[in-house]
Design an enzyme around this catalytic site. Structure first.
Site, PDB file in Angstrom:
ATOM      1  N   PRO A  82     -15.076   2.989   5.624  1.00 32.82           N
ATOM      2  CG  PRO A  82     -15.253   5.068   4.580  1.00 32.82           C
ATOM      3  CD  PRO A  82     -15.881   4.217   5.643  1.00 32.82           C
ATOM      4  CB  CYS A  83     -10.845  -0.325   5.308  1.00 34.43           C
ATOM      5  SG  CYS A  83     -10.790  -0.785   3.555  1.00 34.43           S
ATOM      6  CD  GLN A  84     -10.214   4.504   1.782  1.00 33.20           C
ATOM      7  OE1 GLN A  84     -10.830   4.297   2.821  1.00 33.20           O
ATOM      8  NE2 GLN A  84     -10.802   4.961   0.685  1.00 33.20           N
TER       9      GLN A  84
END
Length: 341
Positions: A82-84
């Site tokens: 996840p890259c948020q």
């Protein structure tokens, strides 16, 4: 002859899986903790064991044993943590615990020792720093080095691999069989800088055949959003490739927008799409119609097969598609790996 095998971590809707399977790999198991991703992945990949659980609780060798496999059977591990927390599209929170999930990717690599690994993430990761001022990219390289993998990373544009979308992503590649990582990156096939010099695939080629296809029950993820008349009027006046976040001079004052103008970009017919940003209201405006594109049109721009169905509410569907690794891009990477197995 059996197919080379791979594991898909943080699988989402399964873009990586589709690409690797198209290149001749066999998916062994996939992991994601999001229920809508689980429903979507299981529907589209019924032959693959899917683990709907927190990756921190996944013991890969135990899973392989249950599948009557050994770690020596695993040729590749793929994933996009996840890259948020890294993304330049939103608030970059250096304390976001999701920034640390790449360590779970490293842990599973360490346990299974695959011949190849590929990790994909947003370009913003390259300038991300921790609360202590350390570069995240340096930490990632060291974490892999500590388990015996020397990773190489490059920023790649998916449009240069046949995807009808300008989407820059950082791709990390490593191997344990003594190859120079550089030869494992896919060669560009499209655009002026490619060897083949194929023209970029355009929005017109990707979605215009379904522009007026009717899907009122949303069985095919192609039900348009119901914009009010004012919004439709605003959209109809955006010129080709126009971006309201940069210029609204073409609009009368009563139609100009102060908030949320970032998602008011009209796609150009004869170019690849702009980068799709996941989110319910973030998809760009259709090149010829006064509405934003549908989830199905976004899936086309991500090169998902039309047979793929996405589950959950519309915002979940949009996230599943917008966050995915484009299938043709994943296939290009997998095809390079395939040459050395």
């Amino acid at each position: 002859m059996s197919k080379p095998k791979f594991i898909d971590l943080f699988s989402g809707a399964g873009g990586f899986t589709d690409g690797f399977e198209k290149a001749g790999f066999q998916s062994v198991f996939a992991v994601d903790s999001w229920s809508d991703a689980a429903t979507t992945y299981r529907y589209n990949h019924p032959q693959t064991t899917f683990l709907e659980k927190d990756i921190r609780k996944v013991e890969p060798l135990k899973v392989l044993k249950e599948l009557k496999l050994k770690k020596e059977d695993i040729d590749a591990i793929v994933g996009g943590p996840p890259c948020q927390g890294f993304s330049m599209a939103g608030k970059r929170n250096v304390g976001d615990p999701r920034n640390q999930l790449f360590r779970e990717f490293v842990r599973i690599i360490h346990k299974t020792e695959p011949k190849f690994l590929v990790m994909e993430n947003v370009k913003g990761l390259l300038t991300m720093v921790t609360l202590k001022g350390e570069k995240v990219i340096d930490i990632i390289e060291q974490e892999f080095r500590d388990i015996g993998y020397e990773v190489t990373y490059k920023t790649l544009n998916t449009a240069e691999y046949g995807v009808p979308q300008k989407r820059e992503r950082v791709v990390f590649i490593a191997n344990s069989i003594g190859l120079h990582n550089g030869i494992l990156f896919p060669k560009k096939t499209h655009g002026p800088d490619s060897e083949e010099k194929k023209p970029f695939v355009t929005v017109k080629e990707a979605i215009m055949d379904i522009a007026k296809k009717n899907d009122p029950d949303d069985k095919w993820n192609h039900k348009p959003m119901q914009h009010n008349k004012k919004v439709q009027k605003r959209f109809s006046m955006i010129p080709p490739a126009g971006d309201m976040a940069k210029d609204q001079s073409f609009l009368p004052r009563k139609l100009r927008r102060k908030a949320y103008a970032f998602n008011c970009k009209r796609l150009a017919l004869n170019e690849p799409s702009v980068t799709l940003i996941p989110g319910h209201y973030a998809f760009p405006v259709h090149p010829t119609l006064p509405r934003t594109i549908t989830v199905r049109e976004a899936a086309r721009l991500q090169t998902f097969w039309d047979e793929r169905i996405f589950f959950g509410r519309r915002d979940s569907q949009a996230l599943l598609v917008g966050n995915a690794v484009p299938m043709l891009f994943a296939e290009a990477i997998a095809s390079r790996f395939r040459n050395f197995i």
